[in-house]
Motif scaffolding. Sequence first.
Motif, PDB file in Angstrom:
ATOM      1  N   MET A   1       0.835  -1.180   0.000  1.00 30.32           N
ATOM      2  CA  MET A   1       0.000   0.000   0.000  1.00 30.32           C
ATOM      3  C   MET A   1       0.883   1.248   0.000  1.00 30.32           C
ATOM      4  O   MET A   1       1.892   1.306   0.675  1.00 30.32           O
ATOM      5  CB  MET A   1      -0.907  -0.025   1.233  1.00 30.32           C
ATOM      6  CG  MET A   1      -1.900   1.104   1.242  1.00 30.32           C
ATOM      7  SD  MET A   1      -3.136   0.957   2.542  1.00 30.32           S
ATOM      8  CE  MET A   1      -2.181   1.379   3.973  1.00 30.32           C
ATOM      9  N   ALA A   2       0.477   2.208  -0.757  1.00 31.02           N
ATOM     10  CA  ALA A   2       1.227   3.459  -0.875  1.00 31.02           C
ATOM     11  C   ALA A   2       0.889   4.400   0.271  1.00 31.02           C
ATOM     12  O   ALA A   2      -0.011   4.150   1.052  1.00 31.02           O
ATOM     13  CB  ALA A   2       0.871   4.131  -2.198  1.00 31.02           C
ATOM     14  N   GLU A   3       1.620   5.473   0.355  1.00 28.83           N
ATOM     15  CA  GLU A   3       1.308   6.535   1.320  1.00 28.83           C
ATOM     16  C   GLU A   3       1.029   7.848   0.610  1.00 28.83           C
ATOM     17  O   GLU A   3       0.807   8.867   1.246  1.00 28.83           O
ATOM     18  CB  GLU A   3       2.448   6.685   2.324  1.00 28.83           C
ATOM     19  CG  GLU A   3       2.560   5.474   3.220  1.00 28.83           C
ATOM     20  CD  GLU A   3       3.585   5.651   4.315  1.00 28.83           C
ATOM     21  OE1 GLU A   3       3.977   6.789   4.605  1.00 28.83           O
ATOM     22  OE2 GLU A   3       3.993   4.633   4.874  1.00 28.83           O
ATOM     23  N   GLU A   4       1.063   7.816  -0.711  1.00 27.89           N
ATOM     24  CA  GLU A   4       0.759   8.989  -1.527  1.00 27.89           C
ATOM     25  C   GLU A   4       0.456   8.496  -2.938  1.00 27.89           C
ATOM     26  O   GLU A   4       0.559   7.302  -3.220  1.00 27.89           O
ATOM     27  CB  GLU A   4       1.929   9.970  -1.538  1.00 27.89           C
ATOM     28  CG  GLU A   4       3.217   9.358  -2.007  1.00 27.89           C
ATOM     29  CD  GLU A   4       4.418  10.286  -1.834  1.00 27.89           C
ATOM     30  OE1 GLU A   4       5.338  10.165  -2.638  1.00 27.89           O
ATOM     31  OE2 GLU A   4       4.406  11.126  -0.926  1.00 27.89           O
ATOM     32  N   TYR A  31      -4.597   9.980  -2.739  1.00 24.35           N
ATOM     33  CA  TYR A  31      -4.327   8.817  -1.891  1.00 24.35           C
ATOM     34  C   TYR A  31      -5.247   8.858  -0.681  1.00 24.35           C
ATOM     35  O   TYR A  31      -5.464   9.904  -0.071  1.00 24.35           O
ATOM     36  CB  TYR A  31      -2.862   8.813  -1.430  1.00 24.35           C
ATOM     37  CG  TYR A  31      -2.655   7.933  -0.223  1.00 24.35           C
ATOM     38  CD1 TYR A  31      -2.570   6.567  -0.372  1.00 24.35           C
ATOM     39  CD2 TYR A  31      -2.625   8.469   1.058  1.00 24.35           C
ATOM     40  CE1 TYR A  31      -2.445   5.745   0.737  1.00 24.35           C
ATOM     41  CE2 TYR A  31      -2.500   7.665   2.169  1.00 24.35           C
ATOM     42  CZ  TYR A  31      -2.405   6.299   2.000  1.00 24.35           C
ATOM     43  OH  TYR A  31      -2.280   5.494   3.094  1.00 24.35           O
ATOM     44  N   THR A  32      -5.799   7.705  -0.338  1.00 27.53           N
ATOM     45  CA  THR A  32      -6.672   7.569   0.830  1.00 27.53           C
ATOM     46  C   THR A  32      -6.231   6.334   1.595  1.00 27.53           C
ATOM     47  O   THR A  32      -6.021   5.279   0.992  1.00 27.53           O
ATOM     48  CB  THR A  32      -8.140   7.408   0.382  1.00 27.53           C
ATOM     49  OG1 THR A  32      -8.473   8.487  -0.497  1.00 27.53           O
ATOM     50  CG2 THR A  32      -9.081   7.422   1.543  1.00 27.53           C
ATOM     51  N   SER A  33      -6.084   6.452   2.897  1.00 30.72           N
ATOM     52  CA  SER A  33      -5.670   5.290   3.693  1.00 30.72           C
ATOM     53  C   SER A  33      -6.732   4.193   3.593  1.00 30.72           C
ATOM     54  O   SER A  33      -7.894   4.448   3.252  1.00 30.72           O
ATOM     55  CB  SER A  33      -5.472   5.681   5.158  1.00 30.72           C
ATOM     56  OG  SER A  33      -6.732   5.915   5.776  1.00 30.72           O
ATOM     57  N   PRO A  63      -6.149   3.441  -1.947  1.00 32.52           N
ATOM     58  CA  PRO A  63      -5.082   3.174  -0.971  1.00 32.52           C
ATOM     59  C   PRO A  63      -3.741   2.807  -1.611  1.00 32.52           C
ATOM     60  O   PRO A  63      -2.700   2.867  -0.956  1.00 32.52           O
ATOM     61  CB  PRO A  63      -5.631   2.001  -0.149  1.00 32.52           C
ATOM     62  CG  PRO A  63      -7.107   2.087  -0.301  1.00 32.52           C
ATOM     63  CD  PRO A  63      -7.314   2.588  -1.702  1.00 32.52           C
ATOM     64  N   ASP A  64      -3.775   2.438  -2.888  1.00 33.61           N
ATOM     65  CA  ASP A  64      -2.538   2.130  -3.601  1.00 33.61           C
ATOM     66  C   ASP A  64      -1.957   3.356  -4.297  1.00 33.61           C
ATOM     67  O   ASP A  64      -0.946   3.260  -4.989  1.00 33.61           O
ATOM     68  CB  ASP A  64      -2.792   1.025  -4.633  1.00 33.61           C
ATOM     69  CG  ASP A  64      -3.105  -0.312  -3.975  1.00 33.61           C
ATOM     70  OD1 ASP A  64      -2.566  -0.578  -2.880  1.00 33.61           O
ATOM     71  OD2 ASP A  64      -3.889  -1.088  -4.557  1.00 33.61           O
ATOM     72  N   GLY A  65      -2.601   4.511  -4.132  1.00 39.50           N
ATOM     73  CA  GLY A  65      -2.121   5.744  -4.759  1.00 39.50           C
ATOM     74  C   GLY A  65      -2.346   5.771  -6.262  1.00 39.50           C
ATOM     75  O   GLY A  65      -1.632   6.453  -6.989  1.00 39.50           O
TER      76      GLY A  65
END
Length: 132
Positions: A1-4, A31-33, A63-65
Motif C-alpha cells: 500500500m502506498a502513502e501517496e 491517496y486515501t488510507s 489506498p494504492d495511490g
Amino acid sequence: MAEELWAPFADNLDRWLNSFTDKEVKLIRGYTSMEQEQEFIDNLSRRDPAALPWASAEDSPYPDGLAATVVIPQGMMKRAMRTAAQYGIKLDPDMPWHVEPLGLRGGAFEVPGIPPGKHRNDSIGNGEEAIG
C-alpha cells in the motif's frame, strides 16, 4: 500500500489539471488510507450501493495511490474528456469524478509495491477514455 499518489500518476495528473485555465477543475481526493477508504465505501453503500465500483478498500486503487477524485464543471467536461489520455489519465464519462493512470486496468505497467495485476481487468469505465 502506498502513502501517496504513485509519482508518475501524480505528475501526469498535476500537468493535466494545470492545463485548464478554469481553476474550478481541481483535485479533491487523492491517496486515501485503507481505513478512510473503507469508511468512504461504507458510507456510500448505505446511500447508493449500486454506485460502488468495488466492494472493499482492498479492491480500491485509492489506498494504492492509483486513483484520484476531481471536480470538473460541466462546461469543461468535453475538454477534460478530450485531453485526459494525452496526459496519461483515464477519465470515465460515466464516473467523471474518478481518474486513474491510463493503462492501469489493462496491465500496461506495474507499480512498485503493488502486487502485479492487482487492478488488472477490473472493469472501470466504458473503454472510451482514450477517444478524443
